[in-house]
Design a protein around this motif. Sequence first.
Motif, PDB file in Angstrom:
ATOM      1  N   UNK A   1     -21.112 -15.571  21.555  1.00 17.40           N
ATOM      2  CA  UNK A   1     -20.283 -14.500  21.012  1.00 17.40           C
ATOM      3  C   UNK A   1     -19.669 -13.641  22.112  1.00 17.40           C
ATOM      4  N   UNK A   2     -20.341 -13.502  23.235  1.00 18.78           N
ATOM      5  CA  UNK A   2     -19.838 -12.701  24.359  1.00 18.78           C
ATOM      6  C   UNK A   2     -18.859 -13.477  25.236  1.00 18.78           C
ATOM      7  N   UNK A   3     -18.703 -14.774  24.952  1.00 21.26           N
ATOM      8  CA  UNK A   3     -17.747 -15.570  25.713  1.00 21.26           C
ATOM      9  C   UNK A   3     -18.339 -16.270  26.924  1.00 21.26           C
ATOM     10  N   UNK A   4     -19.638 -16.360  26.984  1.00 14.05           N
ATOM     11  CA  UNK A   4     -20.239 -17.123  28.080  1.00 14.05           C
ATOM     12  C   UNK A   4     -21.463 -16.466  28.660  1.00 14.05           C
ATOM     13  N   UNK A   5     -21.995 -17.110  29.659  1.00 19.36           N
ATOM     14  CA  UNK A   5     -23.180 -16.598  30.329  1.00 19.36           C
ATOM     15  C   UNK A   5     -23.799 -17.671  31.204  1.00 19.36           C
ATOM     16  N   UNK A   6     -24.948 -17.354  31.756  1.00 14.40           N
ATOM     17  CA  UNK A   6     -25.626 -18.271  32.674  1.00 14.40           C
ATOM     18  C   UNK A   6     -27.067 -18.460  32.222  1.00 14.40           C
ATOM     19  N   UNK A   7     -27.516 -19.711  32.195  1.00 12.64           N
ATOM     20  CA  UNK A   7     -28.907 -20.038  31.903  1.00 12.64           C
ATOM     21  C   UNK A   7     -29.504 -20.597  33.191  1.00 12.64           C
ATOM     22  N   UNK A   8     -30.619 -20.046  33.614  1.00 11.80           N
ATOM     23  CA  UNK A   8     -31.327 -20.544  34.800  1.00 11.80           C
ATOM     24  C   UNK A   8     -32.708 -20.994  34.337  1.00 11.80           C
ATOM     25  N   UNK A   9     -32.956 -22.289  34.412  1.00 13.20           N
ATOM     26  CA  UNK A   9     -34.262 -22.829  34.057  1.00 13.20           C
ATOM     27  C   UNK A   9     -35.107 -22.975  35.312  1.00 13.20           C
ATOM     28  N   UNK A  10     -36.391 -22.781  35.170  1.00 11.37           N
ATOM     29  CA  UNK A  10     -37.316 -22.919  36.287  1.00 11.37           C
ATOM     30  C   UNK A  10     -38.186 -24.136  36.034  1.00 11.37           C
ATOM     31  N   UNK A  11     -38.077 -25.112  36.920  1.00  7.14           N
ATOM     32  CA  UNK A  11     -38.892 -26.322  36.808  1.00  7.14           C
ATOM     33  C   UNK A  11     -39.872 -26.320  37.976  1.00  7.14           C
TER      34      UNK A  11
ATOM     35  N   UNK B   1     -22.978 -21.677  31.319  1.00 13.36           N
ATOM     36  CA  UNK B   1     -23.428 -22.590  32.363  1.00 13.36           C
ATOM     37  C   UNK B   1     -24.944 -22.653  32.383  1.00 13.36           C
ATOM     38  N   UNK B   2     -25.465 -23.807  32.770  1.00 13.08           N
ATOM     39  CA  UNK B   2     -26.918 -23.979  32.860  1.00 13.08           C
ATOM     40  C   UNK B   2     -27.261 -24.686  34.166  1.00 13.08           C
ATOM     41  N   UNK B   3     -28.195 -24.131  34.896  1.00 15.73           N
ATOM     42  CA  UNK B   3     -28.667 -24.710  36.148  1.00 15.73           C
ATOM     43  C   UNK B   3     -30.181 -24.586  36.188  1.00 15.73           C
ATOM     44  N   UNK B   4     -30.797 -25.332  37.101  1.00 14.35           N
ATOM     45  CA  UNK B   4     -32.248 -25.274  37.245  1.00 14.35           C
ATOM     46  C   UNK B   4     -32.606 -25.026  38.703  1.00 14.35           C
ATOM     47  N   UNK B   5     -33.713 -24.350  38.883  1.00 13.38           N
ATOM     48  CA  UNK B   5     -34.289 -24.146  40.216  1.00 13.38           C
ATOM     49  C   UNK B   5     -35.612 -24.899  40.239  1.00 13.38           C
ATOM     50  N   UNK B   6     -35.830 -25.684  41.292  1.00 17.58           N
ATOM     51  CA  UNK B   6     -37.084 -26.428  41.422  1.00 17.58           C
ATOM     52  C   UNK B   6     -37.755 -26.031  42.731  1.00 17.58           C
TER      53      UNK B   6
END
Length: 178
Positions: free
Chosen positions: A3-13, A52-57
Amino acid sequence: MRERGGGRIINLASIGGLVVDGERSSVYDASKAAVVRVTKNTAHEWGRYGIGANAIVPDCMRTALTTDLLTERAEENRLVDTHSPLGRIGESGDPGGAVVFLVSETFVYVTGHTLAVGGGRVVALRPDAAGRFGGRARPRRSRVSRAVPCRPVGRSSRLRAPVRAYGARTGANGPERP
């Protein structure tokens, strides 16, 4: 976020999502590899909404949870020697820089990426003095290499399958039946 037009997802693996993390770690490593894959799928499925979605390992970091693992200096030195080209164990604040990078507006076009924060472990796993990688003995290679005759499979000449040679003789044009 939609609804806000986007954002960032950061997953921690964990680094175990990219490399074998040690003996008896298959279930843990598989769960972390799943986080990496879900991150890629999320980036693909939600990108059209500006999400957007990214992960940090991260690799082994010096935290309250790892104090039991790093009780002896000799063990820490072994981990550094076999796992870290940068020559040290990670500190608890090291992954923070990766988060800042991935949520920055400057890097909004980066999505579906897995960022390893491990001192270079994924590019330079080295054997210890006993020839072990991460505490495991390296498998011995056989000195004898047995060539197996192959034939093309299907339409592609790049796909090859072993030829069953039940009494077959090899001629100039491949196996011949008696």
